[in-house]
Design an enzyme around this catalytic site. Sequence first.
Site, PDB file in Angstrom:
ATOM      1  N   ASN A  68      47.079 -65.741  30.307  1.00  0.00           N
ATOM      2  CA  ASN A  68      48.397 -66.373  30.766  1.00  0.00           C
ATOM      3  C   ASN A  68      48.164 -67.150  31.959  1.00  0.00           C
ATOM      4  OD1 ASN A  68      50.312 -65.405  32.998  1.00  0.00           O
ATOM      5  ND2 ASN A  68      48.900 -63.791  32.287  1.00  0.00           N
ATOM      6  N   LEU A  72      53.977 -67.597  38.145  1.00  0.00           N
ATOM      7  CA  LEU A  72      54.873 -67.096  38.987  1.00  0.00           C
ATOM      8  C   LEU A  72      56.402 -67.750  38.799  1.00  0.00           C
ATOM      9  CD1 LEU A  72      52.955 -66.275  42.223  1.00  0.00           C
ATOM     10  CD2 LEU A  72      53.320 -64.797  40.508  1.00  0.00           C
ATOM     11  N   ASN A 124      52.240 -58.988  45.399  1.00  0.00           N
ATOM     12  CA  ASN A 124      51.424 -59.740  44.772  1.00  0.00           C
ATOM     13  C   ASN A 124      50.725 -60.537  45.544  1.00  0.00           C
ATOM     14  OD1 ASN A 124      50.033 -61.201  42.997  1.00  0.00           O
ATOM     15  ND2 ASN A 124      51.825 -61.807  41.602  1.00  0.00           N
ATOM     16  N   CYS A 127      47.479 -62.905  42.263  1.00  0.00           N
ATOM     17  CA  CYS A 127      47.739 -63.847  41.100  1.00  0.00           C
ATOM     18  C   CYS A 127      46.662 -64.965  41.341  1.00  0.00           C
ATOM     19  CB  CYS A 127      49.108 -64.359  41.115  1.00  0.00           C
ATOM     20  SG  CYS A 127      49.268 -65.415  39.684  1.00  0.00           S
ATOM     21  N   LYS A 160      49.303 -55.112  45.363  1.00  0.00           N
ATOM     22  CA  LYS A 160      48.506 -55.208  44.022  1.00  0.00           C
ATOM     23  C   LYS A 160      47.186 -56.231  44.129  1.00  0.00           C
ATOM     24  CE  LYS A 160      48.985 -56.171  39.339  1.00  0.00           C
ATOM     25  NZ  LYS A 160      50.461 -56.698  38.581  1.00  0.00           N
ATOM     26  N   GLY A 238      45.694 -52.033  33.501  1.00  0.00           N
ATOM     27  CA  GLY A 238      44.971 -53.009  32.772  1.00  0.00           C
ATOM     28  C   GLY A 238      44.371 -52.794  31.479  1.00  0.00           C
ATOM     29  N   GLY A 239      45.122 -53.146  30.413  1.00  0.00           N
ATOM     30  CA  GLY A 239      44.682 -53.011  28.933  1.00  0.00           C
ATOM     31  C   GLY A 239      44.861 -51.512  28.491  1.00  0.00           C
ATOM     32  N   THR A 261      50.753 -55.899  28.933  1.00  0.00           N
ATOM     33  CA  THR A 261      50.250 -56.404  27.778  1.00  0.00           C
ATOM     34  C   THR A 261      50.742 -55.926  26.374  1.00  0.00           C
ATOM     35  OG1 THR A 261      48.763 -58.173  28.648  1.00  0.00           O
ATOM     36  CG2 THR A 261      48.645 -58.117  26.339  1.00  0.00           C
TER      37      THR A 261
HETATM   38  C1  LIG Z   1      52.499 -63.007  30.742  1.00  0.00           C
HETATM   39  C2  LIG Z   1      51.987 -62.177  32.135  1.00  0.00           C
HETATM   40  C3  LIG Z   1      52.677 -62.537  33.558  1.00  0.00           C
HETATM   41  C4  LIG Z   1      52.372 -61.835  34.549  1.00  0.00           C
HETATM   42  N1  LIG Z   1      53.232 -61.813  35.676  1.00  0.00           N
HETATM   43  C5  LIG Z   1      52.688 -61.068  36.783  1.00  0.00           C
HETATM   44  C6  LIG Z   1      53.451 -61.435  37.901  1.00  0.00           C
HETATM   45  O1  LIG Z   1      54.463 -61.988  38.118  1.00  0.00           O
HETATM   46  N2  LIG Z   1      52.999 -60.447  39.032  1.00  0.00           N
HETATM   47  C7  LIG Z   1      51.959 -59.674  39.153  1.00  0.00           C
HETATM   48  O2  LIG Z   1      51.765 -59.171  39.972  1.00  0.00           O
HETATM   49  N3  LIG Z   1      51.237 -59.550  37.929  1.00  0.00           N
HETATM   50  C8  LIG Z   1      51.529 -60.158  36.728  1.00  0.00           C
HETATM   51  N4  LIG Z   1      50.845 -60.159  35.549  1.00  0.00           N
HETATM   52  C9  LIG Z   1      49.855 -59.150  35.724  1.00  0.00           C
HETATM   53  C10 LIG Z   1      50.148 -57.592  35.183  1.00  0.00           C
HETATM   54  O3  LIG Z   1      51.231 -57.093  35.818  1.00  0.00           O
HETATM   55  C11 LIG Z   1      49.085 -56.722  35.065  1.00  0.00           C
HETATM   56  O4  LIG Z   1      48.447 -56.751  35.981  1.00  0.00           O
HETATM   57  C12 LIG Z   1      47.790 -57.228  34.020  1.00  0.00           C
HETATM   58  O5  LIG Z   1      48.445 -57.879  32.926  1.00  0.00           O
HETATM   59  C13 LIG Z   1      46.950 -56.291  33.342  1.00  0.00           C
HETATM   60  O6  LIG Z   1      47.610 -55.282  32.760  1.00  0.00           O
HETATM   61  P1  LIG Z   1      47.684 -55.268  31.028  1.00  0.00           P
HETATM   62  O7  LIG Z   1      46.350 -55.473  30.361  1.00  0.00           O
HETATM   63  O8  LIG Z   1      48.535 -54.073  30.823  1.00  0.00           O
HETATM   64  O9  LIG Z   1      48.672 -56.425  31.025  1.00  0.00           O
HETATM   65  C14 LIG Z   1      51.126 -60.861  34.479  1.00  0.00           C
HETATM   66  C15 LIG Z   1      50.490 -60.491  32.952  1.00  0.00           C
HETATM   67  C16 LIG Z   1      50.945 -61.157  31.928  1.00  0.00           C
HETATM   68  C17 LIG Z   1      50.301 -60.848  30.709  1.00  0.00           C
END
Ligand SMILES: Cc1cc2nc3c(=O)[nH]c(=O)nc-3n(C[C@H](O)[C@H](O)[C@H](O)COP(=O)(O)O)c2cc1C
Length: 308
Positions: A68, A72, A124, A127, A160, A238-239, A261
């Site tokens: 993605n 932000l 954050n 990013c 983070k 993560g994942g 996700t």
């Molecule tokens: C669509 C999307 C938007 C995200 N937006 C943010 C965000 O605004 N701030 C942030 O710290 N992490 C953001 N993340 C990261 C997630 O919080 C997480 O760290 C990352 O996706 C890994 O976890 P997951 O594999 O369970 O998704 C975003 C992830 C996705 C998929």
Amino acid sequence: MLEINLSGLKLKSPIILASGVLGVSFSSMKRVINAGAGAVTTKSIGPKSRKGYKNPSIIEIYPGTFMNSVGLGNPGIDEFILEIKEIKENNIPLIVSVFGDTKDVYLEVATKAEKAGANAIEINISCPHAEVASIGIDKDLTYKVVKYLKEHLSVPLFVKLNPNVTFLGDIALAAEKGGADGVVAINTLTALKIDVNTKRPILSHGSGGLSGKAIHPIAIKKVYDLYKILNIPIIGCGGIDSWEDVIEFFLAGASAVQIGTALYREIEIIKEINKGIIQYLKEHQYKSINDIKGLAHKFKIQEVPDFD
Ligand SMILES: Cc1cc2nc3c(=O)[nH]c(=O)nc-3n(C[C@H](O)[C@H](O)[C@H](O)COP(=O)(O)O)c2cc1C
């Protein structure tokens, strides 16, 4: 069995909604809590509303693995305060994720979130597709921002981490030295996908952040390595897609986890994961999820191969 105390936050389940996924409105966050999450983290909120990148900004590149570059996009803190108030009226444990471009902007947003009722602030600095990435790749900047925020905030502060660095441990130690109450490991991994027919990157922004299934073993390794050097709690992220994924994070040394996700597929998955963890703890005769924290470190790994 699932209760945890995360830097003073008492949560019914160690599973927390990760930032950016379903964390923009009270109603979606309520659904996540009803499915059994212990707390929710909001989308990262900045000082002003921001559109984010154009579509396509999110694609599934393998089953359960996404890229993605939503960039932000958020309503800005003043607008978002209304959402925070509603969440708090419903007693939902709330972590507000904030971002900014200077330490004063971070503080401005965090202070407004704290006053509106946030139980904790997550910053954050990580990013990979916005300018804030520069803080999370610099240990001195990380220390300065964290220390400054800690001097002014009363609620716990989580940092983070950006995994797109060579020495993640140095950044995490800088956050700990600055007074952070915990780190979240990890944010998305920077990635690029090119369409072979149009010969151009698929996402409008070009590169994006990789999340979901493919990054789980990478996140486990990061948590495992951080556990060796940190004294503050680590929130694994993560994942996560199953109860086994959560157990693995705890065995590596996590004190809580975040899920993002996988919720695109089904929010109710949290219920299944909680159930699976309880069953595992019972079968292995543990009283609490805390009892398995860091157990993988008891296994002595082979440091250097033997000679023939
Ligand atoms: C669509 C999307 C938007 C995200 N937006 C943010 C965000 O605004 N701030 C942030 O710290 N992490 C953001 N993340 C990261 C997630 O919080 C997480 O760290 C990352 O996706 C890994 O976890 P997951 O594999 O369970 O998704 C975003 C992830 C996705 C998929």
